[in-house]
Write a protein that holds these residues in place. Structure first.
Motif, PDB file in Angstrom:
ATOM      1  N   ALA A  39       0.828  -1.213   0.000  1.00  0.00           N
ATOM      2  CA  ALA A  39       0.000   0.000   0.000  1.00  0.00           C
ATOM      3  C   ALA A  39       0.860   1.259   0.000  1.00  0.00           C
ATOM      4  O   ALA A  39       0.330   2.369   0.130  1.00  0.00           O
ATOM      5  N   GLY A  40       2.175   1.102  -0.119  1.00  0.00           N
ATOM      6  CA  GLY A  40       3.073   2.253  -0.176  1.00  0.00           C
ATOM      7  C   GLY A  40       3.451   2.823   1.166  1.00  0.00           C
ATOM      8  O   GLY A  40       3.982   3.936   1.238  1.00  0.00           O
ATOM      9  N   LYS A  41       3.227   2.047   2.239  1.00  0.00           N
ATOM     10  CA  LYS A  41       3.565   2.533   3.575  1.00  0.00           C
ATOM     11  C   LYS A  41       4.825   1.833   4.081  1.00  0.00           C
ATOM     12  O   LYS A  41       4.911   0.600   4.031  1.00  0.00           O
ATOM     13  N   PRO A  42       5.810   2.587   4.569  1.00  0.00           N
ATOM     14  CA  PRO A  42       7.027   1.968   5.093  1.00  0.00           C
ATOM     15  C   PRO A  42       6.732   1.129   6.332  1.00  0.00           C
ATOM     16  O   PRO A  42       5.841   1.450   7.120  1.00  0.00           O
ATOM     17  N   ALA A  43       7.478   0.046   6.480  1.00  0.00           N
ATOM     18  CA  ALA A  43       7.370  -0.795   7.671  1.00  0.00           C
ATOM     19  C   ALA A  43       8.784  -1.114   8.125  1.00  0.00           C
ATOM     20  O   ALA A  43       9.538  -1.789   7.412  1.00  0.00           O
ATOM     21  N   GLY A  44       9.159  -0.619   9.307  1.00  0.00           N
ATOM     22  CA  GLY A  44      10.486  -0.860   9.855  1.00  0.00           C
ATOM     23  C   GLY A  44      10.476  -2.008  10.843  1.00  0.00           C
ATOM     24  O   GLY A  44       9.412  -2.457  11.298  1.00  0.00           O
ATOM     25  N   LEU A  45      11.665  -2.489  11.187  1.00  0.00           N
ATOM     26  CA  LEU A  45      11.776  -3.645  12.078  1.00  0.00           C
ATOM     27  C   LEU A  45      13.004  -3.511  12.961  1.00  0.00           C
ATOM     28  O   LEU A  45      14.097  -3.196  12.477  1.00  0.00           O
ATOM     29  N   VAL A  46      12.807  -3.744  14.265  1.00  0.00           N
ATOM     30  CA  VAL A  46      13.921  -3.892  15.192  1.00  0.00           C
ATOM     31  C   VAL A  46      13.895  -5.330  15.703  1.00  0.00           C
ATOM     32  O   VAL A  46      12.868  -5.794  16.220  1.00  0.00           O
TER      33      VAL A  46
END
Length: 255
Positions: A39-46
């Motif tokens: 959907a064009g939304k960034p998703a970060g991960l730690v």
């Protein structure tokens, strides 16, 4: 059932997921991460540890169990899974960007677990000196805070207060992520199986989730694109619906 990723997590523009070990991001939230990216939304991960104490599936990787080579191998598996899911921005806790500039990097190790009589995970009888659960709370929180702020977010996602199935690293991830969310005043969403939780339909991103699951070959086996088999032989359907519940900021005395 919500089929519209642009509205998920209250319409947050950038979500950061906090997970304890490589493979958790895909099993619990892989469809959601992939759908957000679609959907064009960034998703970060730690990722908090490298899963050094994880058991290994029978087969070509079995000889890695309990060896120093397991951690770098699981790092490679995670990298491949993140490419499949489209993760944008990743950090291992204790290394930049999840570490204050000027501090020597550190590794938070898998704390290990054992199965309790009730079927929930409990702390391992022996835990290494560098284990996540033995780390000073102030240092751990500081590193996670730096990671989240550097990756930027307006919502944080992690486990519920039982860590899903009780793993001590998952429980600590919940507490740390929820505390950081409160400190920077963003919503905290927990992974949930509660029917009252928000249900996100990830059918359209299921192929990417399955592809990412296949990357974690030391930890699981994908069977017929419908089920995964864990190291201990437990089988679990690959969920096409992932559920999350918004939690209020913790108050004094709250878990």
């Amino acid at each position: 059932m919500n089929h519209h990723p642009e509205t998920w997590f209250g319409g947050a523009e950038r979500v950061v997921f906090v997970h304890a070990h490589p493979d958790d991001e895909t099993i619990a939230t892989g469809g959601t991460i992939a759908a957000l990216r679609g959907a064009g939304k960034p998703a970060g991960l730690v990722t908090l540890t490298r899963g050094e104490r994880g058991e290994v599936t029978p087969g070509p990787f079995a000889s890695l169990q309990g060896t120093p080579q397991l951690a770098p191998h699981r790092e490679q598996e995670l990298q491949a899974a993140m490419l499949m899911l489209g993760v944008e921005g990743h950090a291992f806790l204790g290394e930049p960007p999840a570490r204050q500039a000027g501090l020597e990097p550190r590794v938070y190790e898998d704390s290990g677990m054992e199965w309790g009589d009730d079927g929930m995970a409990v702390s391992a009888a022996e835990t290494g000196a560098e284990a996540l659960t033995k780390a000073p709370a102030a240092e751990l929180i500081n590193d996670l805070l730096y990671g989240v702020l550097t990756l930027e977010c307006d919502a944080i996602v992690s486990y519920n207060d039982e860590g899903g199935y009780g793993h001590p690293d998952h429980v600590l991830a919940h507490r740390a992520a929820r505390a950081v969310a409160a400190a920077i005043d963003v919503p905290f969403w927990e992974i949930s199986s509660d029917e009252a939780a928000e249900a996100y339909d990830v059918t359209e991103s299921l192929d990417r989730k399955i592809g990412a699951l296949r990357m974690h070959g030391t930890q699981l086996t994908v069977i017929d694109d419908e089920t995964i088999e864990h190291v201990g032989g437990q089988r679990e359907p690959i969920a096409s619906v992932e559920r999350f519940m918004l939690r209020a900021a913790p108050i004094l005395g709250d878990a």
